[in-house]
Design a protein around this motif. Structure first.
Motif, PDB file in Angstrom:
ATOM      1  N   ALA A 267       2.356  -3.893   5.985  1.00  0.00           N
ATOM      2  CA  ALA A 267       2.083  -2.460   5.817  1.00  0.00           C
ATOM      3  C   ALA A 267       0.671  -2.155   6.298  1.00  0.00           C
ATOM      4  O   ALA A 267      -0.242  -2.963   6.142  1.00  0.00           O
ATOM      5  N   VAL A 268       0.520  -0.969   6.897  1.00  0.00           N
ATOM      6  CA  VAL A 268      -0.786  -0.484   7.340  1.00  0.00           C
ATOM      7  C   VAL A 268      -1.112   0.750   6.514  1.00  0.00           C
ATOM      8  O   VAL A 268      -0.353   1.718   6.509  1.00  0.00           O
ATOM      9  N   ASN A 269      -2.229   0.729   5.790  1.00  0.00           N
ATOM     10  CA  ASN A 269      -2.639   1.849   4.956  1.00  0.00           C
ATOM     11  C   ASN A 269      -3.954   2.409   5.485  1.00  0.00           C
ATOM     12  O   ASN A 269      -5.034   1.948   5.106  1.00  0.00           O
ATOM     13  N   VAL A 270      -3.857   3.399   6.374  1.00  0.00           N
ATOM     14  CA  VAL A 270      -5.050   3.975   6.995  1.00  0.00           C
ATOM     15  C   VAL A 270      -5.889   4.708   5.956  1.00  0.00           C
ATOM     16  O   VAL A 270      -7.109   4.584   5.936  1.00  0.00           O
ATOM     17  N   ASP A 271      -5.249   5.478   5.083  1.00  0.00           N
ATOM     18  CA  ASP A 271      -5.985   6.233   4.066  1.00  0.00           C
ATOM     19  C   ASP A 271      -6.674   5.310   3.070  1.00  0.00           C
ATOM     20  O   ASP A 271      -7.789   5.576   2.631  1.00  0.00           O
ATOM     21  N   GLY A 272      -6.018   4.224   2.699  1.00  0.00           N
ATOM     22  CA  GLY A 272      -6.590   3.269   1.756  1.00  0.00           C
ATOM     23  C   GLY A 272      -7.463   2.222   2.409  1.00  0.00           C
ATOM     24  O   GLY A 272      -7.988   1.346   1.724  1.00  0.00           O
ATOM     25  N   MET A 273      -7.597   2.292   3.743  1.00  0.00           N
ATOM     26  CA  MET A 273      -8.430   1.348   4.503  1.00  0.00           C
ATOM     27  C   MET A 273      -8.065  -0.102   4.186  1.00  0.00           C
ATOM     28  O   MET A 273      -8.915  -0.925   3.830  1.00  0.00           O
ATOM     29  N   SER A 274      -6.754  -0.417   4.334  1.00  0.00           N
ATOM     30  CA  SER A 274      -6.317  -1.777   4.040  1.00  0.00           C
ATOM     31  C   SER A 274      -5.074  -2.142   4.836  1.00  0.00           C
ATOM     32  O   SER A 274      -4.383  -1.275   5.372  1.00  0.00           O
ATOM     33  N   LEU A 275      -4.825  -3.432   4.901  1.00  0.00           N
ATOM     34  CA  LEU A 275      -3.612  -3.990   5.499  1.00  0.00           C
ATOM     35  C   LEU A 275      -2.958  -4.896   4.472  1.00  0.00           C
ATOM     36  O   LEU A 275      -3.646  -5.616   3.750  1.00  0.00           O
ATOM     37  N   MET A 276      -1.636  -4.853   4.412  1.00  0.00           N
ATOM     38  CA  MET A 276      -0.920  -5.817   3.591  1.00  0.00           C
ATOM     39  C   MET A 276      -0.179  -6.739   4.556  1.00  0.00           C
ATOM     40  O   MET A 276       0.466  -6.266   5.490  1.00  0.00           O
ATOM     41  N   LEU A 277      -0.319  -8.039   4.317  1.00  0.00           N
ATOM     42  CA  LEU A 277       0.342  -9.018   5.163  1.00  0.00           C
ATOM     43  C   LEU A 277       1.564  -9.569   4.446  1.00  0.00           C
ATOM     44  O   LEU A 277       1.752  -9.356   3.249  1.00  0.00           O
ATOM     45  N   ASP A 278       2.398 -10.291   5.195  1.00  0.00           N
ATOM     46  CA  ASP A 278       3.620 -10.825   4.600  1.00  0.00           C
ATOM     47  C   ASP A 278       3.362 -11.950   3.603  1.00  0.00           C
ATOM     48  O   ASP A 278       4.281 -12.448   2.969  1.00  0.00           O
ATOM     49  N   ASP A 279       2.088 -12.323   3.418  1.00  0.00           N
ATOM     50  CA  ASP A 279       1.748 -13.285   2.364  1.00  0.00           C
ATOM     51  C   ASP A 279       1.635 -12.585   1.014  1.00  0.00           C
ATOM     52  O   ASP A 279       1.362 -13.216   0.001  1.00  0.00           O
ATOM     53  N   GLY A 280       1.835 -11.238   1.010  1.00  0.00           N
ATOM     54  CA  GLY A 280       1.803 -10.468  -0.226  1.00  0.00           C
ATOM     55  C   GLY A 280       0.431 -10.025  -0.662  1.00  0.00           C
ATOM     56  O   GLY A 280       0.278  -9.371  -1.685  1.00  0.00           O
ATOM     57  N   LYS A 281      -0.571 -10.338   0.128  1.00  0.00           N
ATOM     58  CA  LYS A 281      -1.942  -9.986  -0.241  1.00  0.00           C
ATOM     59  C   LYS A 281      -2.424  -8.793   0.575  1.00  0.00           C
ATOM     60  O   LYS A 281      -2.012  -8.588   1.708  1.00  0.00           O
ATOM     61  N   THR A 282      -3.321  -8.016  -0.037  1.00  0.00           N
ATOM     62  CA  THR A 282      -3.907  -6.850   0.616  1.00  0.00           C
ATOM     63  C   THR A 282      -5.310  -7.206   1.085  1.00  0.00           C
ATOM     64  O   THR A 282      -6.076  -7.848   0.363  1.00  0.00           O
ATOM     65  N   TYR A 283      -5.639  -6.789   2.299  1.00  0.00           N
ATOM     66  CA  TYR A 283      -6.924  -7.075   2.918  1.00  0.00           C
ATOM     67  C   TYR A 283      -7.621  -5.754   3.206  1.00  0.00           C
ATOM     68  O   TYR A 283      -7.074  -4.897   3.900  1.00  0.00           O
ATOM     69  N   THR A 284      -8.820  -5.572   2.665  1.00  0.00           N
ATOM     70  CA  THR A 284      -9.604  -4.365   2.868  1.00  0.00           C
ATOM     71  C   THR A 284     -10.307  -4.445   4.212  1.00  0.00           C
ATOM     72  O   THR A 284     -10.754  -5.518   4.627  1.00  0.00           O
ATOM     73  N   VAL A 285     -10.419  -3.295   4.890  1.00  0.00           N
ATOM     74  CA  VAL A 285     -11.093  -3.262   6.186  1.00  0.00           C
ATOM     75  C   VAL A 285     -12.395  -2.483   6.060  1.00  0.00           C
ATOM     76  O   VAL A 285     -12.517  -1.603   5.207  1.00  0.00           O
ATOM     77  N   PRO A 286     -13.395  -2.786   6.903  1.00  0.00           N
ATOM     78  CA  PRO A 286     -14.646  -2.031   6.873  1.00  0.00           C
ATOM     79  C   PRO A 286     -14.453  -0.603   7.389  1.00  0.00           C
ATOM     80  O   PRO A 286     -13.452  -0.298   8.044  1.00  0.00           O
ATOM     81  N   ASP A 287     -15.407   0.280   7.101  1.00  0.00           N
ATOM     82  CA  ASP A 287     -15.317   1.698   7.470  1.00  0.00           C
ATOM     83  C   ASP A 287     -15.115   1.920   8.962  1.00  0.00           C
ATOM     84  O   ASP A 287     -14.419   2.836   9.356  1.00  0.00           O
ATOM     85  N   GLU A 288     -15.714   1.090   9.798  1.00  0.00           N
ATOM     86  CA  GLU A 288     -15.639   1.294  11.246  1.00  0.00           C
ATOM     87  C   GLU A 288     -14.407   0.644  11.874  1.00  0.00           C
ATOM     88  O   GLU A 288     -14.266   0.607  13.084  1.00  0.00           O
TER      89      GLU A 288
END
Length: 86
Positions: free
Chosen positions: A33-54
């Protein structure tokens, strides 16, 4: 005294790359899943990864294989770099 300081500086310079490398991790997975508003990516490992502002989400979509390089900060996985696997 100069010898002691030189030895300490030499030891510190040898150990500093190891300390920096120890905090960094990587994972190869598929984007779930790609969450642009939440600034994060979820991978198929079930974990969510936060991305920097830029971070640029352009071209990223569910189902793409990626290699994510991340650092754990306050219990969150923060992406340092991301590479799309062809």
């Amino acid at each position: 005294m100069r010898v002691v300081i030189s030895l300490l500086l030499g030891a510190a310079s040898l150990l500093s790359p190891i300390a920096a490398f120890a905090g960094s991790h990587d994972v190869e997975a598929t984007i779930a899943a790609v969450n642009v508003d939440g600034m994060s990516l979820m991978l198929d490992d079930g974990k969510t990864y936060t991305v920097p502002d830029e971070f640029n989400f352009e071209g990223l979509e569910k189902g793409q294989k990626v290699i994510v390089f991340y650092t754990e900060v306050d219990g969150k996985r923060v992406i340092d770099d991301l590479e799309v696997v062809q």
